[in-house]
Design an enzyme around this catalytic site. Structure first.
Site, PDB file in Angstrom:
ATOM      1  N   GLN A 138      63.589  27.586 -35.042  1.00  0.00           N
ATOM      2  CA  GLN A 138      63.104  26.613 -34.057  1.00  0.00           C
ATOM      3  C   GLN A 138      64.038  26.547 -32.852  1.00  0.00           C
ATOM      4  O   GLN A 138      65.174  26.065 -32.970  1.00  0.00           O
ATOM      5  CB  GLN A 138      63.046  25.239 -34.739  1.00  0.00           C
ATOM      6  CG  GLN A 138      62.580  24.101 -33.857  1.00  0.00           C
ATOM      7  CD  GLN A 138      62.451  22.806 -34.644  1.00  0.00           C
ATOM      8  OE1 GLN A 138      63.108  22.626 -35.675  1.00  0.00           O
ATOM      9  NE2 GLN A 138      61.629  21.893 -34.170  1.00  0.00           N
ATOM     10  N   GLY A 139      63.576  26.984 -31.725  1.00  0.00           N
ATOM     11  CA  GLY A 139      64.408  27.003 -30.522  1.00  0.00           C
ATOM     12  C   GLY A 139      64.057  25.877 -29.571  1.00  0.00           C
ATOM     13  O   GLY A 139      63.430  26.090 -28.532  1.00  0.00           O
ATOM     14  N   TYR A 140      64.472  24.682 -29.913  1.00  0.00           N
ATOM     15  CA  TYR A 140      64.239  23.519 -29.057  1.00  0.00           C
ATOM     16  C   TYR A 140      65.528  23.113 -28.331  1.00  0.00           C
ATOM     17  O   TYR A 140      65.611  23.124 -27.119  1.00  0.00           O
ATOM     18  CB  TYR A 140      63.779  22.316 -29.889  1.00  0.00           C
ATOM     19  CG  TYR A 140      62.317  22.264 -30.256  1.00  0.00           C
ATOM     20  CD1 TYR A 140      61.518  23.400 -30.245  1.00  0.00           C
ATOM     21  CD2 TYR A 140      61.730  21.047 -30.622  1.00  0.00           C
ATOM     22  CE1 TYR A 140      60.176  23.334 -30.606  1.00  0.00           C
ATOM     23  CE2 TYR A 140      60.389  20.967 -30.975  1.00  0.00           C
ATOM     24  CZ  TYR A 140      59.619  22.111 -30.973  1.00  0.00           C
ATOM     25  OH  TYR A 140      58.300  22.018 -31.329  1.00  0.00           O
ATOM     26  N   ASN A 193      68.555   8.928 -35.601  1.00  0.00           N
ATOM     27  CA  ASN A 193      68.191   7.550 -35.958  1.00  0.00           C
ATOM     28  C   ASN A 193      67.820   6.717 -34.736  1.00  0.00           C
ATOM     29  O   ASN A 193      66.828   5.996 -34.743  1.00  0.00           O
ATOM     30  CB  ASN A 193      69.416   6.853 -36.577  1.00  0.00           C
ATOM     31  CG  ASN A 193      69.322   6.787 -38.090  1.00  0.00           C
ATOM     32  OD1 ASN A 193      68.314   7.167 -38.668  1.00  0.00           O
ATOM     33  ND2 ASN A 193      70.383   6.306 -38.711  1.00  0.00           N
ATOM     34  N   GLU A 194      68.659   6.815 -33.730  1.00  0.00           N
ATOM     35  CA  GLU A 194      68.470   5.945 -32.562  1.00  0.00           C
ATOM     36  C   GLU A 194      67.168   6.299 -31.857  1.00  0.00           C
ATOM     37  O   GLU A 194      66.419   5.414 -31.417  1.00  0.00           O
ATOM     38  CB  GLU A 194      69.648   6.082 -31.597  1.00  0.00           C
ATOM     39  CG  GLU A 194      70.966   5.524 -32.134  1.00  0.00           C
ATOM     40  CD  GLU A 194      71.561   6.331 -33.277  1.00  0.00           C
ATOM     41  OE1 GLU A 194      71.394   7.572 -33.286  1.00  0.00           O
ATOM     42  OE2 GLU A 194      72.185   5.737 -34.185  1.00  0.00           O
ATOM     43  N   GLU A 252      57.197  17.971 -38.361  1.00  0.00           N
ATOM     44  CA  GLU A 252      58.571  18.001 -38.872  1.00  0.00           C
ATOM     45  C   GLU A 252      59.040  16.622 -39.318  1.00  0.00           C
ATOM     46  O   GLU A 252      59.685  16.469 -40.345  1.00  0.00           O
ATOM     47  CB  GLU A 252      59.521  18.542 -37.789  1.00  0.00           C
ATOM     48  CG  GLU A 252      60.971  18.619 -38.273  1.00  0.00           C
ATOM     49  CD  GLU A 252      61.910  19.318 -37.300  1.00  0.00           C
ATOM     50  OE1 GLU A 252      61.528  19.496 -36.111  1.00  0.00           O
ATOM     51  OE2 GLU A 252      63.023  19.675 -37.707  1.00  0.00           O
TER      52      GLU A 252
HETATM   53  C1  LIG Z   1      72.190  20.503 -39.227  1.00  0.00           C
HETATM   54  C2  LIG Z   1      71.413  20.553 -37.951  1.00  0.00           C
HETATM   55  C3  LIG Z   1      70.420  21.503 -37.797  1.00  0.00           C
HETATM   56  C4  LIG Z   1      69.702  21.580 -36.598  1.00  0.00           C
HETATM   57  N1  LIG Z   1      68.745  22.557 -36.467  1.00  0.00           N
HETATM   58  C5  LIG Z   1      68.084  22.668 -35.289  1.00  0.00           C
HETATM   59  C6  LIG Z   1      67.133  23.733 -35.085  1.00  0.00           C
HETATM   60  O1  LIG Z   1      66.881  24.536 -35.981  1.00  0.00           O
HETATM   61  N2  LIG Z   1      66.535  23.843 -33.879  1.00  0.00           N
HETATM   62  C7  LIG Z   1      66.781  22.979 -32.859  1.00  0.00           C
HETATM   63  O2  LIG Z   1      66.180  23.112 -31.810  1.00  0.00           O
HETATM   64  N3  LIG Z   1      67.677  21.963 -33.003  1.00  0.00           N
HETATM   65  C8  LIG Z   1      68.343  21.793 -34.197  1.00  0.00           C
HETATM   66  N4  LIG Z   1      69.272  20.789 -34.343  1.00  0.00           N
HETATM   67  C9  LIG Z   1      69.592  19.938 -33.202  1.00  0.00           C
HETATM   68  C10 LIG Z   1      69.038  18.514 -33.279  1.00  0.00           C
HETATM   69  O3  LIG Z   1      67.689  18.503 -33.006  1.00  0.00           O
HETATM   70  C11 LIG Z   1      69.851  17.675 -32.288  1.00  0.00           C
HETATM   71  O4  LIG Z   1      71.135  17.561 -32.816  1.00  0.00           O
HETATM   72  C12 LIG Z   1      69.292  16.294 -32.066  1.00  0.00           C
HETATM   73  O5  LIG Z   1      68.101  16.363 -31.355  1.00  0.00           O
HETATM   74  C13 LIG Z   1      70.267  15.403 -31.293  1.00  0.00           C
HETATM   75  O6  LIG Z   1      70.730  16.008 -30.145  1.00  0.00           O
HETATM   76  P1  LIG Z   1      72.286  16.151 -29.843  1.00  0.00           P
HETATM   77  O7  LIG Z   1      72.919  16.730 -31.021  1.00  0.00           O
HETATM   78  O8  LIG Z   1      72.435  16.855 -28.558  1.00  0.00           O
HETATM   79  O9  LIG Z   1      72.822  14.682 -29.725  1.00  0.00           O
HETATM   80  P2  LIG Z   1      72.727  13.740 -28.404  1.00  0.00           P
HETATM   81  O10 LIG Z   1      71.345  13.751 -27.897  1.00  0.00           O
HETATM   82  O11 LIG Z   1      73.821  14.100 -27.487  1.00  0.00           O
HETATM   83  O12 LIG Z   1      72.985  12.342 -29.063  1.00  0.00           O
HETATM   84  C14 LIG Z   1      74.277  11.829 -29.338  1.00  0.00           C
HETATM   85  C15 LIG Z   1      74.138  10.388 -29.752  1.00  0.00           C
HETATM   86  O13 LIG Z   1      73.561   9.629 -28.694  1.00  0.00           O
HETATM   87  C16 LIG Z   1      72.414   8.947 -29.144  1.00  0.00           C
HETATM   88  N5  LIG Z   1      71.432   8.839 -28.080  1.00  0.00           N
HETATM   89  C17 LIG Z   1      71.030   9.804 -27.232  1.00  0.00           C
HETATM   90  N6  LIG Z   1      70.104   9.332 -26.407  1.00  0.00           N
HETATM   91  C18 LIG Z   1      69.887   8.035 -26.728  1.00  0.00           C
HETATM   92  C19 LIG Z   1      69.039   6.997 -26.232  1.00  0.00           C
HETATM   93  N7  LIG Z   1      68.210   7.205 -25.229  1.00  0.00           N
HETATM   94  N8  LIG Z   1      69.109   5.781 -26.821  1.00  0.00           N
HETATM   95  C20 LIG Z   1      69.947   5.562 -27.841  1.00  0.00           C
HETATM   96  N9  LIG Z   1      70.777   6.500 -28.354  1.00  0.00           N
HETATM   97  C21 LIG Z   1      70.744   7.725 -27.782  1.00  0.00           C
HETATM   98  C22 LIG Z   1      71.918   9.772 -30.284  1.00  0.00           C
HETATM   99  O14 LIG Z   1      71.102   9.024 -31.142  1.00  0.00           O
HETATM  100  C23 LIG Z   1      73.204  10.212 -30.938  1.00  0.00           C
HETATM  101  O15 LIG Z   1      73.681   9.202 -31.748  1.00  0.00           O
HETATM  102  C24 LIG Z   1      69.985  20.690 -35.542  1.00  0.00           C
HETATM  103  C25 LIG Z   1      70.994  19.731 -35.711  1.00  0.00           C
HETATM  104  C26 LIG Z   1      71.700  19.655 -36.883  1.00  0.00           C
HETATM  105  C27 LIG Z   1      72.768  18.611 -37.018  1.00  0.00           C
END
Ligand SMILES: Cc1cc2nc3c(=O)[nH]c(=O)nc-3n(C[C@H](O)[C@H](O)[C@H](O)COP(=O)(O)OP(=O)(O)OC[C@H]3O[C@@H](n4cnc5c(N)ncnc54)[C@H](O)[C@@H]3O)c2cc1C
Lengths: 368, 398
Positions: free
Chosen positions: B133-135, B375-376, B252
């Site tokens: 999954q490339g999101y 969660n958020e 998902e």
């Molecule tokens: C084990 C694992 C596997 C994964 N596999 C995939 C995959 O296969 N493909 C893929 O595309 N992605 C994958 N991901 C990525 C995942 O989708 C992202 O980690 C997730 O969407 C959060 O983005 P971020 O890590 O950039 O955190 P950020 O978006 O930077 O968030 C950091 C913190 O800020 C909070 N936050 C951000 N915006 C808000 C808001 N508006 N209001 C309140 N709080 C906020 C978040 O809740 C979090 O606590 C994976 C992640 C993990 C940990």
């Protein structure tokens, strides 16, 4: 009691804090993690230069003769910087055991000066822990056997390394044989000493856990200020702010509990064990919460090896279960509270035994 | 209302069938991957598990919930539950094909062209083509609509992709990736995106592993430098990428996860095993938490059955919204409970299979409240979409 520390104790803490800030950057921790022994002689030497190995060795044996109140501040810093070293086991726990040995003049003379000068490492094996930390590099091992204390040199024991999830801990199964020759203290005198060591270890870990909690909170704050999503620092989102604020509340409420426990040790109060258990629970809770919240704030980045957070989280998880896990300490508190005749009334809340004079030693809160 | 309709004779026959099949096939070489490869253990013998996927497929046991017309087994909800129960009970290896089977496949069935379905569904079903999954991107995590990876169409109709994805789970074990990329230069947010399907093994793509906290490399960075997608390999029209991407996320975050529930049950049982083994069944605090965990597990099961039972109805959206938040928090707590049950053993690396599995559970479940929507973000969605509360203030288009 008030919660002031002496000006000297505060000065000591501040200087250790500044020193470790320079000497114990996360990159250095990583380097030490990767080494086979997991320990750095250079780091140990620097800690000794700061006087930390001499802290509680009596002046008569070449030390500074300080005690539990100074240690609690130092332990907090050791936690904050996740120092991978057996300093606490050697210079706090073993030093305490040795200096309180009845008839132990020879052992004291042999080991205390060398502990003070930072030349030796001493490991402590207490039955609450199945494994002995830092046994491999230890020059001396002080081991429990049916409440007796036995002293063995490294070549008198056999070790099997057990890998911890926290690479800064080095744990060993120790095989050895107790004999008259290895015994340095009888069970009768040993029981109280082992208890005193357990209490000190409990408070030491509590302090380290609180330091870790603060460090993880600080890492979370930094990250929340830098990381942007939706065009804003994530720290500007209330949901993120509240996570971190929750941790701050937990930390600040754990701090006086910790200091109270250190005070109970320093004063040899009868309920020192109870205070120690409470401190470990409170500080452990703060550390676990800090790990959870800081990881959440870091998003996927927090789940990587590359982010420093993982080193502090692993340390916190491991220490929380060491020297008595949460179940152990909670059971101890429950037993105390539910025992017949316990004095818990309002008049007891702030009660402290005499001498109250010493109670005026410390507070400026150690807020880092 | 009934808790579940009484088991029909054909359901029991069906149960006997899957039990017998697993018994006859999940043996020999495959012993080595029994109970392996689940979350946190993805790196367990991928070669053998790939073979296992094909074995399953030959038995007709992949994609059991897909409609028959699309090559699935068309099982009723009740039978899917039975399948997952028995699969988990037998220690069926963690499914390498789950991204294709539960995310991309259903999305293609919903929004793909007949050609796309004909090209991709059989490979997913046969266990011969694996997807990732490339999101997410470095600056598009929670703010997924901020993707900066670009794509454009060449004269021959094929697409080129330029940019970077991150946190891509199992990219190194996969054959294909689905990617959300910006097809309208200068567009912002959820507009101007395309949903493309690309083979991973091509000169324009390079994959770099990212080491995880527990030491493994389950996820990766994926770099696109003029990577090519065939003309026909765009799902939806150019500009409709967001709609497809969100639809897939609903699979998902929603109830693609019956199998996962059975896995949870199994993990819960492991925690009980560990508790018995360590002689801690009398520990009052642990007992309470175990009871609590059991309540949560049952609540999830009833909720899943309820939602699945009226899948046709528009209720799904709202339930899917709450489900991810509930299970991820429940599972994260189970991970901690597992460690507390182990006590001081928890933080010593062990060959003991039970301890190792519980440690993997603990580590992996630290990420449950982050991936697939934090969660958020889930709570914001529940509040805004589910409860109709005013939207969080957003900065003017950044
Ligand atoms: C084990 C694992 C596997 C994964 N596999 C995939 C995959 O296969 N493909 C893929 O595309 N992605 C994958 N991901 C990525 C995942 O989708 C992202 O980690 C997730 O969407 C959060 O983005 P971020 O890590 O950039 O955190 P950020 O978006 O930077 O968030 C950091 C913190 O800020 C909070 N936050 C951000 N915006 C808000 C808001 N508006 N209001 C309140 N709080 C906020 C978040 O809740 C979090 O606590 C994976 C992640 C993990 C940990």
């Amino acid at each position: 009691m008030d919660f002031d520390f002496s000006a000297d104790a505060i000065a000591l803490r501040d200087s250790i804090h500044r020193f470790l800030m320079v000497e114990a950057a996360p990159e250095m921790l990583r380097e030490i993690w990767e080494t086979a022994s997991g320990r750095s002689a250079a780091l140990r030497a620097k800690l000794a230069d700061q006087g930390l190995t001499a802290l509680s060795v009596p002046e008569s044996h070449g030390g500074m003769g300080l005690g539990d109140l100074e240690w609690v501040l130092v332990q907090y810093e050791l936690g904050y910087y996740a120092i991978p070293d057996s300093l606490s086991d050697t210079a706090y726990l073993a030093a305490h055991l040795l200096q309180h040995l009845p008839n132990g003049a020879a052992a004291k003379q042999d080991w205390l000066p060398r502990i003070a000068s930072g030349q030796v490492r001493v490991a402590v094996g207490h039955p609450v822990n199945r494994l002995v930390a830092d046994a491999e590099l230890a020059d001396l091992l002080l081991l429990w056997h049916a409440d007796e204390i036995h002293a063995l040199r490294r070549d008198q024991v056999q070790l099997a390394a057990r890998t911890s999830i926290d690479a800064s801990r080095r744990l060993f199964e120790v095989r050895w044989t107790a004999s008259d020759a290895t015994r340095i203290c009888s069970a009768q005198a040993g029981a109280a000493l082992w208890q005193a060591v357990h209490d000190r270890a409990t408070v030491a870990l509590a302090a380290q856990l609180l330091g870790l909690a603060q460090r993880m909170l600080d890492l979370g704050i930094d990250y929340a200020a830098q990381r942007k999503q939706f065009g804003k620092p994530i720290g500007s989102f209330q949901a993120v702010k509240h996570q971190l604020a929750d941790v701050a509340v937990k930390i600040e409420f754990a701090r006086p509990v910790l200091h109270r426990a250190a005070y109970a040790l320093a004063e040899q109060q009868p309920l020192a064990s109870i205070h120690a258990s409470q401190a470990k629970l409170a500080c452990g809770e703060a550390a676990l919460l800090a790990a959870r919240k800081s990881l959440q704030v870091h998003g996927a980045m927090g789940y990587t090896w590359e982010a420093d957070l993982q080193m502090f989280m692993k340390r916190a998880w491991a220490l929380d279960a060491s020297w008595g896990d949460r179940s152990f300490h909670k059971a101890r508190l429950a037993e105390h509270v539910l025992a017949d005749g316990v004095r818990l009334g309002p008049g007891e809340t702030f009660a402290i035994p005499e001498p109250a004079a010493r109670a005026t030693r410390a507070v400026r809160s150690a807020t880092a | 209302m009934t808790e579940a309709r009484p088991a029909l004779p054909e359901d029991e026959l069906f149960r006997a069938e899957i039990v017998a099949w697993l018994d006859a096939h999940l043996c020999g070489d495959y012993e080595a991957v029994r109970h392996r490869g689940g979350p946190g253990d993805e790196e367990a013998d991928p070669v053998l598990r790939r073979r296992w996927e094909q074995e399953l497929a030959r038995g007709g046991w992949t994609c059991v919930g897909w409609p028959k017309a699309e090559g699935g087994r068309g099982l009723s909800i009740a039978q899917q539950v039975i399948f997952h129960e028995e699969y988990a009970r037998a220690g069926g290896p963690g499914r390498m094909g789950h991204i294709g089977e539960t995310l991309l496949g259903p999305s293609l069935i919903a929004w793909g062209t007949p050609e796309q379905k004909a090209r991709f569904l059989p490979g997913i079903r046969a266990g011969t083509e694996f997807w990732c999954q490339g999101y997410s991107e470095p600056n598009a995590g929670s703010d997924l609509a901020n993707v900066q990876t670009r794509c454009w169409q060449e004269a021959d109709g094929s697409w080129r992709v330029q940019g970077q994805k991150i946190w891509t789970s199992l990219a190194h074990e996969s054959d294909w990736i689905f990617v959300v990329a910006r097809c309208v230069p200068g567009s912002k947010g959820s507009k101007g995106l395309a949903f493309l399907l690309l083979p991973l093994r091509q000169p324009g793509i390079s994959i770099r592993p990212i080491r995880q906290m527990a030491g493994g490399n389950e996820f990766n960075e994926v770099f696109f430098d003029g990577a090519v997608a065939e003309a026909g390999h765009i799902v939806g029209a150019p500009g409709e990428g967001w709609k497809i991407a969100m639809g897939l996320l609903e699979f998902e975050r929603g109830l693609s996860t019956l199998g996962q529930q059975m896995h949870f049950l199994h993990e819960f049982e492991l925690v009980l095993d560990a508790m018995r083994r360590s002689g801690r069944t009398h520990d009052a605090q642990l007992r309470q938490r175990v009871a609590q965990a059991w309540c949560g597990l049952r609540a999830m099961r009833y909720n899943a059955l309820r939602v699945l039972a009226d899948r046709a109805d528009a209720g799904l959206r709202r339930e899917a919204l709450i489900y991810k938040h509930y299970w991820s928090n429940w599972h994260r707590e189970l991970g901690k409970l597992a460690m507390d049950v182990l006590g001081p053993e928890a933080d010593v690396v062990s060959d003991d299979p039970l301890i190792r599995r519980l440690q993997q559970l603990f580590f992996f479940s630290r990420a449950d409240t982050i991936y697939a929507g934090t969660n958020e973000i889930q709570l914001n969605l529940i509040a805004e979409r589910g409860l109709g509360l005013p939207r969080e203030p957003r900065p003017a288009a950044a």
